[in-house]
Design a protein around this motif. Structure first.
Motif, mmCIF file in Angstrom:
data_model
loop_
_atom_site.group_PDB
_atom_site.id
_atom_site.type_symbol
_atom_site.label_atom_id
_atom_site.label_comp_id
_atom_site.label_asym_id
_atom_site.label_seq_id
_atom_site.Cartn_x
_atom_site.Cartn_y
_atom_site.Cartn_z
ATOM 1 N N ALA A 130 68.788 58.345 114.835
ATOM 2 C CA ALA A 130 70.027 57.562 114.826
ATOM 3 C C ALA A 130 70.004 56.518 113.713
ATOM 4 O O ALA A 130 71.012 56.298 113.035
ATOM 5 C CB ALA A 130 70.229 56.882 116.180
ATOM 6 N N PHE A 131 68.842 55.881 113.486
ATOM 7 C CA PHE A 131 68.730 54.883 112.430
ATOM 8 C C PHE A 131 68.951 55.526 111.063
ATOM 9 O O PHE A 131 69.697 55.005 110.228
ATOM 10 C CB PHE A 131 67.359 54.214 112.483
ATOM 11 N N GLY A 132 68.305 56.679 110.830
ATOM 12 C CA GLY A 132 68.467 57.370 109.555
ATOM 13 C C GLY A 132 69.900 57.794 109.310
ATOM 14 O O GLY A 132 70.419 57.656 108.188
ATOM 15 N N GLU A 133 70.556 58.304 110.350
ATOM 16 C CA GLU A 133 71.948 58.719 110.196
ATOM 17 C C GLU A 133 72.843 57.522 109.926
ATOM 18 O O GLU A 133 73.773 57.596 109.112
ATOM 19 C CB GLU A 133 72.409 59.456 111.456
ATOM 20 N N ASP A 134 72.567 56.408 110.591
ATOM 21 C CA ASP A 134 73.373 55.201 110.395
ATOM 22 C C ASP A 134 73.256 54.698 108.963
ATOM 23 O O ASP A 134 74.266 54.394 108.305
ATOM 24 C CB ASP A 134 72.905 54.124 111.374
ATOM 25 N N ARG A 135 72.021 54.606 108.454
ATOM 26 C CA ARG A 135 71.842 54.109 107.095
ATOM 27 C C ARG A 135 72.384 55.108 106.067
ATOM 28 O O ARG A 135 72.859 54.713 105.004
ATOM 29 C CB ARG A 135 70.368 53.812 106.827
ATOM 30 N N GLY A 136 72.327 56.399 106.387
ATOM 31 C CA GLY A 136 72.928 57.384 105.496
ATOM 32 C C GLY A 136 74.421 57.201 105.366
ATOM 33 O O GLY A 136 74.990 57.313 104.272
ATOM 34 N N LYS A 137 75.091 56.890 106.477
ATOM 35 C CA LYS A 137 76.527 56.648 106.442
ATOM 36 C C LYS A 137 76.864 55.395 105.641
ATOM 37 O O LYS A 137 77.923 55.313 105.010
ATOM 38 C CB LYS A 137 77.064 56.513 107.868
ATOM 39 N N MET A 138 75.963 54.420 105.641
ATOM 40 C CA MET A 138 76.222 53.184 104.903
ATOM 41 C C MET A 138 76.227 53.410 103.398
ATOM 42 O O MET A 138 76.919 52.718 102.654
ATOM 43 C CB MET A 138 75.182 52.119 105.260
ATOM 44 N N SER A 139 75.447 54.384 102.925
ATOM 45 C CA SER A 139 75.398 54.644 101.490
ATOM 46 C C SER A 139 76.300 55.787 101.075
ATOM 47 O O SER A 139 76.643 55.917 99.898
ATOM 48 C CB SER A 139 73.960 54.959 101.055
ATOM 49 N N ALA A 140 76.679 56.637 102.028
ATOM 50 C CA ALA A 140 77.624 57.735 101.787
ATOM 51 C C ALA A 140 77.214 58.602 100.602
ATOM 52 O O ALA A 140 78.048 59.145 99.894
ATOM 53 C CB ALA A 140 79.037 57.187 101.576
ATOM 54 N N GLY A 141 75.895 58.728 100.379
ATOM 55 C CA GLY A 141 75.401 59.626 99.345
ATOM 56 C C GLY A 141 75.580 59.150 97.920
ATOM 57 O O GLY A 141 75.309 59.884 96.974
ATOM 58 N N ASN A 142 76.025 57.896 97.731
ATOM 59 C CA ASN A 142 76.298 57.438 96.364
ATOM 60 C C ASN A 142 75.176 56.575 95.790
ATOM 61 O O ASN A 142 75.344 55.932 94.768
ATOM 62 C CB ASN A 142 77.619 56.658 96.319
ATOM 63 N N ALA A 264 81.949 46.541 100.063
ATOM 64 C CA ALA A 264 80.815 46.454 99.155
ATOM 65 C C ALA A 264 80.871 47.574 98.123
ATOM 66 O O ALA A 264 81.455 48.636 98.373
ATOM 67 C CB ALA A 264 79.509 46.534 99.938
ATOM 68 N N GLU A 265 80.262 47.356 96.977
ATOM 69 C CA GLU A 265 80.283 48.350 95.910
ATOM 70 C C GLU A 265 79.467 49.590 96.246
ATOM 71 O O GLU A 265 79.875 50.710 95.944
ATOM 72 C CB GLU A 265 79.721 47.752 94.615
ATOM 73 N N SER A 266 78.285 49.406 96.864
ATOM 74 C CA SER A 266 77.363 50.538 96.929
ATOM 75 C C SER A 266 76.701 50.775 98.267
ATOM 76 O O SER A 266 76.183 51.863 98.505
ATOM 77 C CB SER A 266 76.263 50.366 95.863
ATOM 78 N N PHE A 267 76.671 49.818 99.166
ATOM 79 C CA PHE A 267 75.967 50.016 100.440
ATOM 80 C C PHE A 267 76.700 49.251 101.521
ATOM 81 O O PHE A 267 76.907 48.048 101.416
ATOM 82 C CB PHE A 267 74.523 49.517 100.337
ATOM 83 N N GLY A 268 77.096 49.978 102.576
ATOM 84 C CA GLY A 268 77.951 49.384 103.581
ATOM 85 C C GLY A 268 79.377 49.448 103.105
ATOM 86 O O GLY A 268 79.980 48.436 102.745
ATOM 87 N N LEU A 269 79.920 50.668 103.067
ATOM 88 C CA LEU A 269 81.197 50.903 102.402
ATOM 89 C C LEU A 269 82.408 50.740 103.314
ATOM 90 O O LEU A 269 83.535 51.030 102.905
ATOM 91 C CB LEU A 269 81.203 52.311 101.789
#
Length: 316
Positions: A130-142, A264-269
């Motif tokens: 769940a933590f990994g998926e959450d942080r992945g969503k915050m960066s959205a692959g960018n 935010a520009e890059s993390f936590g979109l």
């Protein structure tokens, strides 16, 4: 002195930065513990979408990002200053590097497989996922993620550079800590918490001694309150910013009073939507209604630093 409410959780590196700033400024504060991952309904009721940690609340004013929070704390308690002259600009630039480049190298090293295994050793198996998926969503692959070996190489170089700065002084820029010290410390603090990866710090004894000096500052004596208490405080107050600059600076062709979003520009979109009530050389402020509890009552002002954030007109 207004009530300072910090929305945070214990293992958050950027929260540790802010807790130490509050301790250094000897400011009384109130603590609201929030979840490390989504959902965060009580926090989002205040911010309208922003979900990074920590968030500082003062009545109906919600301050996002530790770069802006530090400015607020400096305004409330100018001494001891965290922006020393004549190195004020240098301290801010070094802090920005530490909060970004140093942070991401450190975290890639910290949360390599053996580090992550230790962090989640006492949690159920689904917690790490769940933590990994959450942080992945915050960066959205960018975002480009450093591989552990590349992160370790970069991290070692950065630690050596910090050590060089500490050759003849107790803190990075002089005899007293400044914003650069607090920004550089929190990533290393997280490393030091993980036995599987913390040996990297042993390569730079001067950095370890400096960390001991920062740690000794402490957090002060926070009082615990609930998220419901914080929401009630926001509903009972009227916005009154503590940010000093107020001159409108238009870089986007967006007038005050416009419906806008900020993210935010890059993390936590995740976007926060509201009415633009300030766009100065240092920050944006959006007015929005408080959510939560099945109702939207009262107005809050949500403040963001200008650097690192994207302002856009609201769609439709």
């Amino acid at each position: 002195m207004p009530d300072l409410i910090l929305h945070h959780y214990a293992s958050s590196p950027f929260s540790e930065k802010t807790r130490l700033l509050l301790g250094y400024k000897k400011l009384p504060w109130q603590s609201v513990i929030i979840p490390a991952i989504m959902p965060k309904p009580d926090l989002l009721a205040l911010t309208g979408g922003y979900r990074r940690t920590p968030v500082l609340q003062i009545g109906a004013d919600i301050y996002c990002d530790t770069a802006l929070i530090a400015d607020v704390l400096e305004h409330l308690q100018p001494e001891p200053s965290i922006y020393p002259e004549p190195e004020k600009g240098l301290s801010r630039i070094l802090a920005q590097w530490a909060d970004s480049t140093l942070f991401w190298a450190a975290m890639a090293h910290n949360l390599q497989p053996r580090g992550a295994a230790e962090v989640f050793a006492n949690a159920p198996p689904e917690a790490a996922k769940a933590f990994g998926e959450d942080r992945g969503k915050m960066s959205a692959g960018n975002m480009t993620r450093l591989r552990p070996a590349d992160a370790a190489a970069a991290y070692k170089s950065y630690l050596r550079r910090l050590s060089d700065m500490l050759d003849d002084r107790p803190f990075l820029l002089g005899e007293a800590p400044c914003i650069a010290d607090f920004s550089a410390y929190h990533s290393l603090w997280y490393t030091q918490r993980i036995h599987a990866v913390k040996n990297i710090l042993q390569l730079t004894p001067a950095v370890l001694d400096w960390m001991d000096r920062i740690k000794a500052i402490g957090h002060g004596s926070p009082a615990k309150i609930t998220a419901a208490d914080a929401l009630a405080a926001a509903r009972a107050a009227k916005p009154h910013t503590l940010l000093a600059d107020s001159t409108f600076q238009d870089e986007h062709g967006i007038a005050l009073g416009s419906a806008v979003t900020v993210r935010a520009e890059s993390f936590g979109l995740e976007e926060t939507a509201g009415t633009l009530v300030a766009a100065t050389r240092t920050h944006y402020t959006l007015a929005r209604m408080i959510g939560g509890g099945g109702e939207a009552t009262g107005t809050v002002h949500v403040h963001f630093p200008r650097v690192g954030y994207v302002l856009r007109p609201a769609e439709g």
